[in-house]
Design an enzyme around this catalytic site. Structure first.
Site, short mmCIF file in Angstrom:
data_model
loop_
_atom_site.label_atom_id
_atom_site.label_comp_id
_atom_site.label_asym_id
_atom_site.label_seq_id
_atom_site.Cartn_x
_atom_site.Cartn_y
_atom_site.Cartn_z
N LYS A 87 -18.71 -9.78 4.98
CA LYS A 87 -17.77 -10.83 4.56
C LYS A 87 -17.63 -10.76 3.04
CE LYS A 87 -17.01 -15.57 6.12
NZ LYS A 87 -17.72 -16.77 6.55
C1 E4P Z 1 -16.00 -19.27 8.13
O1 E4P Z 1 -16.02 -18.07 8.02
C2 E4P Z 1 -16.08 -20.19 6.98
O2 E4P Z 1 -17.17 -19.88 6.22
C3 E4P Z 1 -16.13 -21.60 7.46
O3 E4P Z 1 -15.27 -21.75 8.57
C4 E4P Z 1 -15.88 -22.62 6.39
O4 E4P Z 1 -15.76 -23.88 6.99
P1 E4P Z 1 -15.84 -25.26 6.17
O5 E4P Z 1 -14.57 -25.44 5.41
O6 E4P Z 1 -16.00 -26.30 7.25
O7 E4P Z 1 -17.03 -25.15 5.27
#
Ligand code: E4P
Length: 217
Positions: A87
């Site tokens: 990522k």
């Molecule tokens: C996924 O890859 C993200 O890190 C995540 O969905 C972020 O979500 P949030 O906005 O609830 O922290």
């Protein structure tokens, strides 16, 4: 549509896996911290533990923000397990790193995407997944679902193979709307996934069936 769970909580990952509908997991440094997983070695071990529960892709995020650092960390992450997807944040060096990994056969998830232009760049660089954060856009009074719709149009216009991974999903209806808009993947908390099960007519209908069965037996 693929279902990913957005957590580093092993019990919740197991529960979703046992449901038989799980295609992968996304994590981020905040989700790791929430589970009390700190220190590089513990974090790396935790990624392997997640991979051993789920049959599918597991996103593991780099911490470096420079190209060389992202490549170094990403290679370590990718070597951990074949299910790992690296990522990478949507920044200039991130795009360079995504291109590097794409050229070297390492799969990536471009994270922190909030605009069509960013999603276009991620696809051009060869990201396997792009993660538009719909809930965080909703939080600032901008329509997160509209971004999914626009990215779908642009990717379809040019046949980009980057999968749209709707992230920052906050509730069950986000999942339903993303499915209507043609997102390839949603990543959601377990509560939002389990919310898909619920309907009051199912509950009252089942209660009636069971009551009628008892009358005759
Ligand atoms: C996924 O890859 C993200 O890190 C995540 O969905 C972020 O979500 P949030 O906005 O609830 O922290």
């Amino acid at each position: 549509m693929k279902f990913f769970i957005d957590t580093a909580n092993l019990a919740q990952i197991k529960e979703a896996q046992e449901l038989g509908i799980l295609d992968g997991v996304t994590t981020n440094p905040s989700l790791m911290a929430k589970e009390g997983i700190t220190g590089t070695n513990n974090i790396l071990k935790h990624y392997v533990a997640i991979c051993n529960i789920v049959d599918g892709d597991v996103s593991a995020e780099v911490i470096a923000t420079d190209f060389e650092g992202m490549v170094r960390e990403g290679e370590i992450l990718a070597d951990l397990h074949p299910q790992i997807v690296v990522k990478i944040p949507m920044i200039k060096d991130g795009i360079k790193a995504i291109k590097y990994f794409s050229d070297h056969g390492i799969r990536t998830n471009c994270t922190l995407v909030f605009s069509v232009g960013q999603a276009l760049l991620a696809a051009k660089a060869g990201a396997s997944y792009v993660s538009p954060f719909i809930g965080r856009l909703d939080d600032i009074s901008t329509d997160g679902l509209n971004l999914i719709d626009e990215i779908r149009t642009v990717y379809d216009n040019y046949g980009y193979e980057t999968e749209i991974l709707a992230a920052s999903v906050r509730h069950t209806m986000h999942i339903v709307e993303c499915a209507k808009l043609g997102a390839d993947v949603i990543t959601a908390p377990l509560s939002a996934i389990l919310g898909l099960l619920k309907h009051p007519l199912t509950d009252s209908g089942l209660a009636q069936f069971l009551a009628d069965y008892k009358k005759g037996n």
